[in-house]
Design an enzyme around this catalytic site. Structure first.
Site, PDB file in Angstrom:
ATOM      1  N   ASP A   1      -1.800  13.736  24.573  1.00 45.48           N
ATOM      2  CA  ASP A   1      -0.914  12.446  25.283  1.00 45.48           C
ATOM      3  C   ASP A   1       0.338  12.848  25.093  1.00 45.48           C
ATOM      4  O   ASP A   1       0.534  13.591  25.558  1.00 45.48           O
ATOM      5  CB  ASP A   1      -0.614  11.505  23.934  1.00 45.48           C
ATOM      6  CG  ASP A   1      -0.070  12.176  22.676  1.00 45.48           C
ATOM      7  OD1 ASP A   1       0.540  12.980  22.776  1.00 45.48           O
ATOM      8  OD2 ASP A   1       0.291  11.368  21.635  1.00 45.48           O
TER       9      ASP A   1
ATOM     10  N   ASP B   1       1.352   3.446  11.733  1.00 45.95           N
ATOM     11  CA  ASP B   1       0.405   1.861  11.773  1.00 45.95           C
ATOM     12  C   ASP B   1      -0.962   3.014  12.631  1.00 45.95           C
ATOM     13  O   ASP B   1      -2.020   2.217  12.458  1.00 45.95           O
ATOM     14  CB  ASP B   1       1.203   1.144  12.892  1.00 45.95           C
ATOM     15  CG  ASP B   1       0.794   2.195  14.233  1.00 45.95           C
ATOM     16  OD1 ASP B   1       0.851   3.546  14.263  1.00 45.95           O
ATOM     17  OD2 ASP B   1       1.458   1.367  15.656  1.00 45.95           O
TER      18      ASP B   1
ATOM     19  N   HIS C   1      -1.791   5.429  13.844  1.00 46.59           N
ATOM     20  CA  HIS C   1      -2.175   6.124  15.724  1.00 46.59           C
ATOM     21  C   HIS C   1      -2.167   7.691  15.370  1.00 46.59           C
ATOM     22  O   HIS C   1      -1.999   7.891  14.929  1.00 46.59           O
ATOM     23  CB  HIS C   1      -1.564   5.481  16.567  1.00 46.59           C
ATOM     24  CG  HIS C   1      -0.337   6.344  16.534  1.00 46.59           C
ATOM     25  ND1 HIS C   1       0.941   5.290  16.348  1.00 46.59           N
ATOM     26  CD2 HIS C   1       0.287   7.493  16.892  1.00 46.59           C
ATOM     27  CE1 HIS C   1       1.899   5.448  16.424  1.00 46.59           C
ATOM     28  NE2 HIS C   1       1.664   7.207  16.541  1.00 46.59           N
TER      29      HIS C   1
ATOM     30  N   GLU D   1      -3.044   2.998  19.560  1.00 42.24           N
ATOM     31  CA  GLU D   1      -2.530   2.372  18.910  1.00 42.24           C
ATOM     32  C   GLU D   1      -3.723   1.334  17.834  1.00 42.24           C
ATOM     33  O   GLU D   1      -4.928   1.268  18.711  1.00 42.24           O
ATOM     34  CB  GLU D   1      -1.338   1.064  19.898  1.00 42.24           C
ATOM     35  CG  GLU D   1      -0.469   2.451  20.291  1.00 42.24           C
ATOM     36  CD  GLU D   1       0.377   2.557  19.401  1.00 42.24           C
ATOM     37  OE1 GLU D   1       0.615   1.900  17.900  1.00 42.24           O
ATOM     38  OE2 GLU D   1       1.724   2.913  19.410  1.00 42.24           O
TER      39      GLU D   1
HETATM   40  C1  GLP Z   1       4.120  10.610  18.381  1.00 45.49           C
HETATM   41  C2  GLP Z   1       3.058  11.118  18.547  1.00 45.49           C
HETATM   42  C3  GLP Z   1       1.527  11.408  17.885  1.00 45.49           C
HETATM   43  C4  GLP Z   1       2.157  11.896  16.672  1.00 45.49           C
HETATM   44  C5  GLP Z   1       3.216  10.522  15.749  1.00 45.49           C
HETATM   45  C6  GLP Z   1       3.531  10.896  14.593  1.00 45.49           C
HETATM   46  O1  GLP Z   1       3.542   9.001  18.123  1.00 45.49           O
HETATM   47  N1  GLP Z   1       2.353  10.766  19.946  1.00 45.49           N
HETATM   48  O2  GLP Z   1       0.192  12.028  17.929  1.00 45.49           O
HETATM   49  O3  GLP Z   1       1.064  12.016  15.342  1.00 45.49           O
HETATM   50  O4  GLP Z   1       4.199  10.503  16.124  1.00 45.49           O
HETATM   51  O5  GLP Z   1       4.869  11.890  14.795  1.00 45.49           O
HETATM   52  P1  GLP Z   1       5.612  12.573  13.546  1.00 45.49           P
HETATM   53  O6  GLP Z   1       4.588  13.333  13.400  1.00 45.49           O
HETATM   54  O7  GLP Z   1       6.780  13.147  14.170  1.00 45.49           O
HETATM   55  O8  GLP Z   1       5.460  11.405  12.293  1.00 45.49           O
END
Ligand code: GLP
Length: 245
Positions: free
Chosen positions: A70, A139, A141, A146
């Protein structure tokens, strides 16, 4: 019955080591494999481990290709909070991968639909993703898919939920600077990967880990779809596993 291979590690460092073992096996077996990569803080111990292992001669990235999950809409690749920049800083600049063999959705695309369609074609042209790395949002995702009333299939533009913008604001000066939209591989893109590796660490991920892998499959918890993928490994630390009996 649990439909994913669940591994509980002691702490984030051990999660990184176990994940690196899986990457190492795949890259050694197929030197030009396609890695589906993710951003966020969770994969950082894995990326540090991979950098160290290449220095130690245990893995070689010179022929590896990669496709990232992404990117924020509106951020250029040299913006310090863009995911392209994150990948360069935390992995690509420190390993032998050819930057030309790494793709990340283009946050500045003028024609979003055309860019998303082209992204899917690029992944196809690479021969598909051999291992897709995922973190997980609070959430549920994955990438930036989402919770919603359906599972989006292909790479698409998405409006970010407030919970996601709040969680990610720690990287920006203020919430106002956090983009309101992003581009992400679809759930179908993720499910097409030959193997999926999801990492989760910390107590704040315990509830969503439980819901995703021990609850019903629903687009309201996007990661739950992984229960239907035949080759998923989930590595969590003890804190993220604390609500699993
Ligand atoms: C972002 C990314 C996701 C990731 C999520 C969790 O929103 N788009 O790909 O998994 O954050 O991030 P973290 O690993 O910092 O908790």
């Amino acid at each position: 019955m649990l439909h994913v291979n669940l591994i509980i590690a002691k702490d984030p460092a051990e999660v990184g080591k176990l994940a690196a073992d899986i990457f190492q096996d795949i890259v050694n077996a197929k030197p030009d494999c396609v890695l589906g990569l993710a951003t966020g803080s969770t994969p950082l111990p894995l990326y540090r481990e991979l950098i160290e292992r290449e220095k130690a001669g245990k893995i070689n990235f010179s022929q590896v290709r990669s496709a990232n999950l992404d990117e924020y809409k509106g951020l250029s690749g040299d913006h310090p909070q863009s995911y392209r920049y994150f990948m360069q800083e935390n992995l690509f600049n420190h390993i032998s991968i050819d930057p030309a063999n790494t793709i990340v959705p283009d946050g500045l695309a003028e024609d979003a639909d055309a860019m998303c369609a082209a992204y899917e074609r690029k992944i196809e042209a690479m021969g598909g993703v051999d291992i897709q790395l995922l973190g997980i949002g609070h959430d549920g995702h994955i990438g930036f898919n989402e919770p919603c009333d359906h599972f989006p299939v292909t790479t698409h533009e998405v409006e970010l939920e407030e919970i996601t913008r709040e969680a990610n604001k720690r990287f920006f000066n203020s919430i106002d600077e956090v983009p309101t939209a992003a581009y992400t591989m679809g759930i179908g893109t993720v499910m097409a990967a030959r193997k999926v590796l999801l990492l989760a660490t910390g107590k704040d991920k315990a509830e969503i880990v439980k819901q995703s892998f021990f609850g019903p499959v629903t687009p309201m918890v996007p990661a739950s779809i992984l229960q239907f993928h035949g080759n998923v490994t989930v590595i969590v630390d003890e804190a993220a596993a604390s609500l699993i009996k």
